[in-house]
Design an enzyme around this catalytic site. Structure first.
Site: not given
Length: 322
Positions: A22, A159
């Site tokens: 990401k 995350d």
């Protein structure tokens, strides 16, 4: 003629899953809470740089890890723990405990093929954990939804649930309170991974120090996501998005690794719409108008610096079994 009913028992010799790295299009950081964690307001984007985990059953109950020799040249094998501290191994353990599988017989070996830079601010370890969860869930026929796996993943780090879900999302709290965004238009980026990692706690620590010393302003309240940035992302307006990228960790990351500022200057000089450190760094990302321009920009950066640059896009799907 009727077909026989499918068997309810599925036996796998192995299962393989992928999960995305990401970037943070925006990352605003508040002052530390009582528990030491920083409240954040982030816009996550899952990108087309994927981690892959193959889970193979072990009958001795052990959970082991190895690194595939197919991993990217960005990855230093010595930087990857291959013991129980690896986030993928911890994910497999959490899932086994959640499913109440026999720890004496339900062991697993996890072979990780890494593409995301280590300690690069792109959530590579979290993607490993997400892929391990899906691979082990398939291997053990868990029958869990993606949302359930994301909830199991939450204690492993902010995350990990996002790597399970993928796409684009606003992250609040410590980044784990996710609100998906309907971003249909692709965002085209060029990533320049650093040759060495940058520990996230060190970057946050320097941010706090710079704020206390007056080198950076103290935030007046808990951070919020800029609604204009969300609009630019969901509407596919690259030029507007370029004006709204933000990262409170960029100054401390660039202070620790001064070469980041130099690389940002290079990308902008070569035609990027905007440049920014990804997350806590030291990966640098540049925004391009479209796919063609992202490939051209990557080539120009490589030609000028001799450093690898990779064109990627997002949003992409979350973790999935292959």
């Amino acid at each position: 003629m009727s077909l026989p009913a499918p068997s309810t028992t599925r036996l796998f010799s192995h299962a393989t899953a992928q999960a995305p790295g990401k970037v943070n299009l925006s990352l605003r950081v508040g002052t530390p809470r009582m528990d030491g964690y920083h409240p954040v307001a982030s816009v996550y984007l899952a990108v087309s740089m994927l981690e892959e985990v193959t889970a193979t059953p072990r009958q001795d109950g052990e959970i082991t890890v190895s690194l595939s020799d197919q991993s990217s040249a960005f990855v230093d094998p010595d930087a990857i723990p291959v013991d129980s501290s690896n986030l993928a191994a911890r994910a497999a353990l959490r899932l086994r405990e959640h499913l109440a599988r026999d720890p004496q017989t339900h062991g697993v070996h996890l072979e990780i093929t890494k593409q995301v830079p280590v300690a690069g601010g792109m959530g590579g370890g979290s993607a490993d954990a997400a892929a391990a969860l899906l691979a082990c869930a398939a291997l053990w026929d868990a029958g869990l939804s993606r949302q359930s796996l994301a909830e199991i993943a939450a204690p492993l780090g902010a995350d990990v649930p996002f790597a399970v879900m993928g796409g684009a999302a606003v992250g609040l709290g410590v980044g784990d309170e996710l609100t998906p965004l309907l971003a249909r238009h692709p965002v085209h980026l060029v990533l320049v991974p650093a040759t060495t990692g940058l520990p996230t706690p060190q970057v946050y620590g320097l941010l706090d120090q710079l704020r206390e010393e007056g080198g950076l302003p103290m935030p007046e309240a808990d951070p919020e996501v800029d609604p204009q940035l969300v609009h630019a992302l969901t509407s596919g307006d690259a030029e507007e998005l370029a004006l709204l990228l933000a990262n409170d960790l960029q100054v401390p990351a660039s202070t620790l690794v001064p070469e980041l500022s130099e690389m940002l200057d290079v990308g902008l000089e070569e035609g990027a719409l905007a440049g920014q450190v990804s997350g806590s760094g030291p990966t640098v990302m540049f925004l391009a108008r479209n796919a063609e321009e992202s490939f051209q920009l990557a080539a120009r950066i490589e030609d000028r610096t001799g450093v690898a640059a990779v064109a990627v896009h997002g949003p992409v799907h979350g973790a999935r079994v292959l």
